[in-house]
Design a protein around this motif. Sequence first.
Motif, PDB file in Angstrom:
ATOM      1  N   GLY A 173     -16.799  18.939  27.707  1.00  0.00           N
ATOM      2  CA  GLY A 173     -17.904  18.681  28.629  1.00  0.00           C
ATOM      3  C   GLY A 173     -19.144  18.286  27.851  1.00  0.00           C
ATOM      4  O   GLY A 173     -19.375  18.750  26.741  1.00  0.00           O
ATOM      5  N   ARG A 174     -19.933  17.422  28.448  1.00  0.00           N
ATOM      6  CA  ARG A 174     -21.108  16.871  27.785  1.00  0.00           C
ATOM      7  C   ARG A 174     -22.100  17.941  27.362  1.00  0.00           C
ATOM      8  O   ARG A 174     -22.709  17.875  26.305  1.00  0.00           O
ATOM      9  CB  ARG A 174     -21.756  15.879  28.742  1.00  0.00           C
ATOM     10  N   ASP A 175     -22.269  18.980  28.184  1.00  0.00           N
ATOM     11  CA  ASP A 175     -23.266  20.008  27.890  1.00  0.00           C
ATOM     12  C   ASP A 175     -22.913  20.856  26.673  1.00  0.00           C
ATOM     13  O   ASP A 175     -23.776  21.537  26.126  1.00  0.00           O
ATOM     14  CB  ASP A 175     -23.474  20.913  29.109  1.00  0.00           C
ATOM     15  N   ALA A 176     -21.644  20.830  26.250  1.00  0.00           N
ATOM     16  CA  ALA A 176     -21.226  21.623  25.084  1.00  0.00           C
ATOM     17  C   ALA A 176     -21.458  20.880  23.764  1.00  0.00           C
ATOM     18  O   ALA A 176     -21.268  21.454  22.694  1.00  0.00           O
ATOM     19  CB  ALA A 176     -19.747  22.002  25.217  1.00  0.00           C
ATOM     20  N   LEU A 177     -21.844  19.622  23.835  1.00  0.00           N
ATOM     21  CA  LEU A 177     -21.999  18.831  22.612  1.00  0.00           C
ATOM     22  C   LEU A 177     -23.178  19.305  21.775  1.00  0.00           C
ATOM     23  O   LEU A 177     -24.247  19.605  22.309  1.00  0.00           O
ATOM     24  CB  LEU A 177     -22.199  17.351  22.947  1.00  0.00           C
ATOM     25  N   THR A 178     -22.948  19.338  20.462  1.00  0.00           N
ATOM     26  CA  THR A 178     -24.020  19.593  19.496  1.00  0.00           C
ATOM     27  C   THR A 178     -23.859  18.599  18.362  1.00  0.00           C
ATOM     28  O   THR A 178     -22.761  18.058  18.152  1.00  0.00           O
ATOM     29  CB  THR A 178     -23.944  21.013  18.907  1.00  0.00           C
ATOM     30  N   VAL A 179     -24.923  18.347  17.637  1.00  0.00           N
ATOM     31  CA  VAL A 179     -24.839  17.424  16.502  1.00  0.00           C
ATOM     32  C   VAL A 179     -23.818  17.923  15.474  1.00  0.00           C
ATOM     33  O   VAL A 179     -22.976  17.141  15.008  1.00  0.00           O
ATOM     34  CB  VAL A 179     -26.233  17.169  15.879  1.00  0.00           C
ATOM     35  N   PRO A 180     -23.829  19.215  15.078  1.00  0.00           N
ATOM     36  CA  PRO A 180     -22.829  19.664  14.094  1.00  0.00           C
ATOM     37  C   PRO A 180     -21.383  19.480  14.577  1.00  0.00           C
ATOM     38  O   PRO A 180     -20.508  19.106  13.799  1.00  0.00           O
ATOM     39  CB  PRO A 180     -23.164  21.152  13.894  1.00  0.00           C
ATOM     40  N   LEU A 181     -21.143  19.719  15.866  1.00  0.00           N
ATOM     41  CA  LEU A 181     -19.802  19.555  16.421  1.00  0.00           C
ATOM     42  C   LEU A 181     -19.368  18.088  16.352  1.00  0.00           C
ATOM     43  O   LEU A 181     -18.244  17.771  15.941  1.00  0.00           O
ATOM     44  CB  LEU A 181     -19.815  20.047  17.870  1.00  0.00           C
ATOM     45  N   VAL A 182     -20.257  17.191  16.748  1.00  0.00           N
ATOM     46  CA  VAL A 182     -19.955  15.755  16.698  1.00  0.00           C
ATOM     47  C   VAL A 182     -19.748  15.316  15.258  1.00  0.00           C
ATOM     48  O   VAL A 182     -18.797  14.578  14.952  1.00  0.00           O
ATOM     49  CB  VAL A 182     -21.090  14.937  17.369  1.00  0.00           C
ATOM     50  N   ALA A 183     -20.606  15.778  14.354  1.00  0.00           N
ATOM     51  CA  ALA A 183     -20.490  15.399  12.942  1.00  0.00           C
ATOM     52  C   ALA A 183     -19.150  15.840  12.370  1.00  0.00           C
ATOM     53  O   ALA A 183     -18.471  15.067  11.678  1.00  0.00           O
ATOM     54  CB  ALA A 183     -21.639  16.009  12.140  1.00  0.00           C
ATOM     55  N   THR A 200     -26.418  12.811   8.530  1.00  0.00           N
ATOM     56  CA  THR A 200     -26.138  11.393   8.795  1.00  0.00           C
ATOM     57  C   THR A 200     -26.505  11.054  10.246  1.00  0.00           C
ATOM     58  O   THR A 200     -27.115  10.024  10.515  1.00  0.00           O
ATOM     59  CB  THR A 200     -24.647  11.074   8.538  1.00  0.00           C
ATOM     60  N   ILE A 201     -26.139  11.940  11.162  1.00  0.00           N
ATOM     61  CA  ILE A 201     -26.439  11.699  12.579  1.00  0.00           C
ATOM     62  C   ILE A 201     -27.943  11.782  12.825  1.00  0.00           C
ATOM     63  O   ILE A 201     -28.522  10.912  13.474  1.00  0.00           O
ATOM     64  CB  ILE A 201     -25.666  12.692  13.466  1.00  0.00           C
ATOM     65  N   TYR A 202     -28.600  12.812  12.270  1.00  0.00           N
ATOM     66  CA  TYR A 202     -30.049  12.942  12.474  1.00  0.00           C
ATOM     67  C   TYR A 202     -30.799  11.752  11.882  1.00  0.00           C
ATOM     68  O   TYR A 202     -31.744  11.251  12.477  1.00  0.00           O
ATOM     69  CB  TYR A 202     -30.569  14.244  11.862  1.00  0.00           C
ATOM     70  N   ARG A 203     -30.353  11.284  10.715  1.00  0.00           N
ATOM     71  CA  ARG A 203     -31.025  10.162  10.060  1.00  0.00           C
ATOM     72  C   ARG A 203     -30.876   8.890  10.890  1.00  0.00           C
ATOM     73  O   ARG A 203     -31.801   8.109  11.046  1.00  0.00           O
ATOM     74  CB  ARG A 203     -30.439   9.974   8.653  1.00  0.00           C
ATOM     75  N   ARG A 204     -29.689   8.675  11.429  1.00  0.00           N
ATOM     76  CA  ARG A 204     -29.424   7.430  12.140  1.00  0.00           C
ATOM     77  C   ARG A 204     -29.909   7.444  13.591  1.00  0.00           C
ATOM     78  O   ARG A 204     -30.390   6.439  14.099  1.00  0.00           O
ATOM     79  CB  ARG A 204     -27.929   7.158  12.105  1.00  0.00           C
TER      80      ARG A 204
END
Length: 187
Positions: free
Chosen positions: A31-41, A50-54
């Motif tokens: 689900g979209r609400d469970a997404l976090t940058v560390p999880l996606v990374a 890398t995600i925060y920079r881009r």
Amino acid sequence: MSRQMVRPGGRSARVQAAVHAAVRELASELGRDALTVPLVAQRAGVTPSTIYRRWGDLQELLSDVAVERLRPDTAPRDHGTLSSDLTAWAEQFLDEMASPTGRAYIRDALLGDPDGSNAGQCSAYAAEQIDVILSRAAERGEDTPDVETVIDAVVAPLMYRILFRPDGLDTSYARRLVTGVLEPATQ
């Protein structure tokens, strides 16, 4: 600027593709609400930095993914007349954008869009599709309105209704809008 130019086939393109795929997969799994940058990374095989920079933050990343998902896959089909081409396109646009997924993509595209560039890109997608339809009709010798007239008379009211007044919205509404822009003298 948070979005850099992507070199086709380069590392930047591979990172973008991996991160976008990770967002789509995780959103469907958790689900979209469970997404976090560390999880996606982690799923994409990149570091959170890398995600925060881009992208800056999760909302800008979700916005970038949404804009990509809203990009039409193909040129509008040629049904032989301006009326049938524009009607078919408007009905498909309504079906896609009014779906729960379409509305979620629209919201994401706009929420992570501080400078309005994503909204502009989404608008450009619709304008490009309409331009193809109008150009074909002009080549057949049909009288055509201009792209901005169709945006104002068909796309703008559809988007307003999709976002703010979705109850009772159906393809007959899209057909009426197309008829109104193509036959203004009879209105």
